[in-house]
Design a protein around this motif. Structure first.
Motif, PDB file in Angstrom:
ATOM      1  N   GLU A  41      -4.418  -3.070  47.401  1.00  0.00           N
ATOM      2  CA  GLU A  41      -3.375  -2.945  46.381  1.00  0.00           C
ATOM      3  C   GLU A  41      -2.032  -3.457  46.898  1.00  0.00           C
ATOM      4  OE1 GLU A  41      -2.265   0.464  43.107  1.00  0.00           O
ATOM      5  OE2 GLU A  41      -2.674   1.103  45.161  1.00  0.00           O
ATOM      6  N   THR A  42      -1.788  -3.242  48.180  1.00  0.00           N
ATOM      7  CA  THR A  42      -0.533  -3.687  48.790  1.00  0.00           C
ATOM      8  C   THR A  42      -0.523  -5.198  49.019  1.00  0.00           C
ATOM      9  OG1 THR A  42      -0.257  -1.561  49.904  1.00  0.00           O
ATOM     10  CG2 THR A  42       0.973  -3.423  50.810  1.00  0.00           C
TER      11      THR A  42
ATOM     12  N   ASP B 246       1.361 -13.204  49.171  1.00  0.00           N
ATOM     13  CA  ASP B 246       0.641 -14.477  49.353  1.00  0.00           C
ATOM     14  C   ASP B 246      -0.361 -14.416  50.499  1.00  0.00           C
ATOM     15  OD1 ASP B 246       1.959 -15.736  47.281  1.00  0.00           O
ATOM     16  OD2 ASP B 246       3.578 -16.472  48.558  1.00  0.00           O
ATOM     17  N   ALA B 247      -0.694 -13.211  50.939  1.00  0.00           N
ATOM     18  CA  ALA B 247      -1.608 -13.065  52.074  1.00  0.00           C
ATOM     19  C   ALA B 247      -2.927 -13.793  51.828  1.00  0.00           C
ATOM     20  CB  ALA B 247      -1.879 -11.578  52.333  1.00  0.00           C
ATOM     21  N   ASP B 248      -3.261 -14.709  52.718  1.00  0.00           N
ATOM     22  CA  ASP B 248      -4.522 -15.457  52.723  1.00  0.00           C
ATOM     23  C   ASP B 248      -4.708 -16.398  51.535  1.00  0.00           C
ATOM     24  OD1 ASP B 248      -5.563 -14.715  55.191  1.00  0.00           O
ATOM     25  OD2 ASP B 248      -6.403 -12.856  54.413  1.00  0.00           O
ATOM     26  N   VAL B 249      -3.668 -16.634  50.760  1.00  0.00           N
ATOM     27  CA  VAL B 249      -3.777 -17.605  49.667  1.00  0.00           C
ATOM     28  C   VAL B 249      -4.124 -18.984  50.227  1.00  0.00           C
ATOM     29  CG1 VAL B 249      -2.472 -18.896  47.932  1.00  0.00           C
ATOM     30  CG2 VAL B 249      -2.288 -16.406  48.021  1.00  0.00           C
ATOM     31  N   GLU B 250      -3.378 -19.420  51.234  1.00  0.00           N
ATOM     32  CA  GLU B 250      -3.624 -20.749  51.800  1.00  0.00           C
ATOM     33  C   GLU B 250      -4.958 -20.813  52.530  1.00  0.00           C
ATOM     34  OE1 GLU B 250      -2.155 -23.547  51.093  1.00  0.00           O
ATOM     35  OE2 GLU B 250      -0.949 -22.314  49.727  1.00  0.00           O
ATOM     36  N   ALA B 251      -5.348 -19.709  53.168  1.00  0.00           N
ATOM     37  CA  ALA B 251      -6.632 -19.692  53.882  1.00  0.00           C
ATOM     38  C   ALA B 251      -7.793 -19.893  52.906  1.00  0.00           C
ATOM     39  CB  ALA B 251      -6.792 -18.369  54.628  1.00  0.00           C
ATOM     40  N   VAL B 252      -7.718 -19.241  51.760  1.00  0.00           N
ATOM     41  CA  VAL B 252      -8.766 -19.391  50.754  1.00  0.00           C
ATOM     42  C   VAL B 252      -8.759 -20.802  50.179  1.00  0.00           C
ATOM     43  CG1 VAL B 252      -9.527 -18.654  48.452  1.00  0.00           C
ATOM     44  CG2 VAL B 252      -8.898 -16.937  50.160  1.00  0.00           C
ATOM     45  N   ARG B 253      -7.571 -21.311  49.876  1.00  0.00           N
ATOM     46  CA  ARG B 253      -7.484 -22.673  49.344  1.00  0.00           C
ATOM     47  C   ARG B 253      -8.019 -23.698  50.338  1.00  0.00           C
ATOM     48  NH1 ARG B 253      -1.544 -21.937  46.578  1.00  0.00           N
ATOM     49  NH2 ARG B 253      -2.272 -21.349  44.482  1.00  0.00           N
ATOM     50  N   THR B 254      -7.753 -23.459  51.622  1.00  0.00           N
ATOM     51  CA  THR B 254      -8.252 -24.368  52.659  1.00  0.00           C
ATOM     52  C   THR B 254      -9.774 -24.352  52.705  1.00  0.00           C
ATOM     53  OG1 THR B 254      -6.254 -24.138  54.002  1.00  0.00           O
ATOM     54  CG2 THR B 254      -8.242 -24.862  55.144  1.00  0.00           C
ATOM     55  N   GLU B 255     -10.376 -23.166  52.570  1.00  0.00           N
ATOM     56  CA  GLU B 255     -11.841 -23.071  52.555  1.00  0.00           C
ATOM     57  C   GLU B 255     -12.424 -23.820  51.366  1.00  0.00           C
ATOM     58  OE1 GLU B 255     -14.568 -20.009  53.822  1.00  0.00           O
ATOM     59  OE2 GLU B 255     -12.863 -18.615  53.789  1.00  0.00           O
TER      60      GLU B 255
ATOM     61  N   ALA C  42     -18.375 -10.174  25.526  1.00  0.00           N
ATOM     62  CA  ALA C  42     -17.467  -9.115  25.989  1.00  0.00           C
ATOM     63  C   ALA C  42     -16.377  -9.656  26.905  1.00  0.00           C
ATOM     64  CB  ALA C  42     -18.257  -8.030  26.723  1.00  0.00           C
ATOM     65  N   ILE C  43     -16.558 -10.885  27.404  1.00  0.00           N
ATOM     66  CA  ILE C  43     -15.573 -11.466  28.324  1.00  0.00           C
ATOM     67  C   ILE C  43     -14.439 -12.065  27.503  1.00  0.00           C
ATOM     68  CG2 ILE C  43     -15.205 -13.033  30.253  1.00  0.00           C
ATOM     69  CD1 ILE C  43     -18.286 -13.103  30.616  1.00  0.00           C
ATOM     70  N   LYS C  44     -13.290 -11.438  27.543  1.00  0.00           N
ATOM     71  CA  LYS C  44     -12.158 -11.880  26.726  1.00  0.00           C
ATOM     72  C   LYS C  44     -11.219 -12.824  27.469  1.00  0.00           C
ATOM     73  CE  LYS C  44     -13.734  -9.316  23.468  1.00  0.00           C
ATOM     74  NZ  LYS C  44     -14.572  -9.979  22.441  1.00  0.00           N
ATOM     75  N   VAL C  45     -11.221 -12.746  28.804  1.00  0.00           N
ATOM     76  CA  VAL C  45     -10.278 -13.531  29.599  1.00  0.00           C
ATOM     77  C   VAL C  45     -11.011 -14.475  30.538  1.00  0.00           C
ATOM     78  CG1 VAL C  45      -8.413 -13.441  31.305  1.00  0.00           C
ATOM     79  CG2 VAL C  45      -8.542 -11.693  29.518  1.00  0.00           C
ATOM     80  N   ALA C  46     -10.642 -15.748  30.492  1.00  0.00           N
ATOM     81  CA  ALA C  46     -11.089 -16.712  31.511  1.00  0.00           C
ATOM     82  C   ALA C  46     -10.118 -16.559  32.676  1.00  0.00           C
ATOM     83  CB  ALA C  46     -11.052 -18.131  30.959  1.00  0.00           C
ATOM     84  N   ALA C  47     -10.592 -15.982  33.754  1.00  0.00           N
ATOM     85  CA  ALA C  47      -9.714 -15.593  34.857  1.00  0.00           C
ATOM     86  C   ALA C  47      -9.572 -16.690  35.899  1.00  0.00           C
ATOM     87  CB  ALA C  47     -10.248 -14.326  35.524  1.00  0.00           C
ATOM     88  N   ASN C  48      -8.401 -16.745  36.520  1.00  0.00           N
ATOM     89  CA  ASN C  48      -8.226 -17.508  37.744  1.00  0.00           C
ATOM     90  C   ASN C  48      -8.760 -16.625  38.875  1.00  0.00           C
ATOM     91  OD1 ASN C  48      -6.918 -18.336  40.307  1.00  0.00           O
ATOM     92  ND2 ASN C  48      -5.933 -19.877  39.022  1.00  0.00           N
ATOM     93  N   THR C  49      -9.696 -17.153  39.662  1.00  0.00           N
ATOM     94  CA  THR C  49     -10.404 -16.311  40.633  1.00  0.00           C
ATOM     95  C   THR C  49      -9.832 -16.356  42.047  1.00  0.00           C
ATOM     96  OG1 THR C  49     -11.998 -18.118  40.961  1.00  0.00           O
ATOM     97  CG2 THR C  49     -12.581 -16.384  39.379  1.00  0.00           C
ATOM     98  N   LEU C  50      -8.670 -16.956  42.217  1.00  0.00           N
ATOM     99  CA  LEU C  50      -8.100 -17.044  43.564  1.00  0.00           C
ATOM    100  C   LEU C  50      -7.932 -15.661  44.193  1.00  0.00           C
ATOM    101  CD1 LEU C  50      -6.898 -18.836  45.815  1.00  0.00           C
ATOM    102  CD2 LEU C  50      -4.666 -18.563  44.693  1.00  0.00           C
ATOM    103  N   ASP C  51      -7.386 -14.717  43.452  1.00  0.00           N
ATOM    104  CA  ASP C  51      -7.179 -13.372  44.005  1.00  0.00           C
ATOM    105  C   ASP C  51      -8.501 -12.670  44.287  1.00  0.00           C
ATOM    106  OD1 ASP C  51      -4.449 -13.623  44.058  1.00  0.00           O
ATOM    107  OD2 ASP C  51      -4.107 -12.555  42.171  1.00  0.00           O
TER     108      ASP C  51
END
Length: 227
Positions: free
Chosen positions: A159-160, A165-174, A95-104
């Protein structure tokens, strides 16, 4: 500040990792078994494949490219499915049709942590279900926003923030920090920031580790770990 008979477990995982879903279920059972210990769970990000584009990829094509053949992919799924069933997981890989990028997805999990431990736990559980049992696309902002709402978050804020780019770098740093710690596969359970249990270990193994670390902590044998 945690009490003496308490343990913090940081779970380094990715929500598109089937072993992480199994690990989450086994951790729940371990916590129930070690009911004399107060366990606090925090979810930390890891990406199995950060090179997947933001819009995702066709999962069937992606898996065949990764593992070499459709038959090999089916063998892998067939090995995982009964282990999932034993934990109450009904894997629906087809049922999984998309291999997702999980950053978000990891950004939303991070925001859920700010809303509280239970909120974060509810969100992670829901994301696992959406991906593996319902075939939802975890790169879809609408899916992530709905999951946040179900978990008790302020969906309008999520949603907002998601298109920014809120917390994109923080997650990548982790994620980078996890790699520097030597974590190359998930799930990884870090107890009190010091002791690592690698892989989706059986619930009894996790429960024993929780009890042992709690006992060592109560005896004052653990150094203070960074939060």
């Amino acid at each position: 500040m945690s009490g003496e008979n308490s343990v913090t477990v940081d779970v380094v995982s990715d929500v598109v990792c089937p072993w992480c879903f199994i690990g989450q279920k086994r951790l729940d059972r371990a916590i129930a078994a070690a009911d004399d210990v107060e366990v606090h769970v925090r979810w930390r990000p890891f990406q199995l494949d950060p090179t997947i584009p933001p819009e995702g990829m066709d999962r069937r094509d992606y898996m065949i490219a990764k593992f070499g053949s459709e038959e090999r992919v089916r063998q892998i799924h067939a090995r995982i499915e009964p282990l999932g069933e034993a934990e109450g997981i009904h894997f629906a890989f087809d049922a999984i049709k998309v291999a997702a990028n999980t950053l978000d997805a990891h950004r939303v999990i991070r925001w859920a942590g700010a809303a509280g431990e239970e909120v974060q736990n509810r969100l992670v559980r829901r994301l696992f279900q959406l991906n593996f049992e319902e075939g939802a696309n975890l790169g879809d902002h609408a899916v992530l926003t709905a999951a946040a709402r179900e978990a008790g978050m302020d969906a309008s804020v999520v949603e907002t923030l998601l298109p920014t780019d809120a917390d994109v770098e923080a997650v990548r740093t982790e994620i980078t920090t996890a790699s520097r710690m030597g974590i190359t596969g998930v799930p990884c359970f870090l107890l009190e920031g010091k002791y690592a249990v690698m892989g989706a270990q059986e619930a009894d193994t996790l429960a024993d580790a929780i009890r042992q670390v709690a006992a060592a902590k109560a005896r004052g044998e653990l150094e203070t770990a960074a939060g």
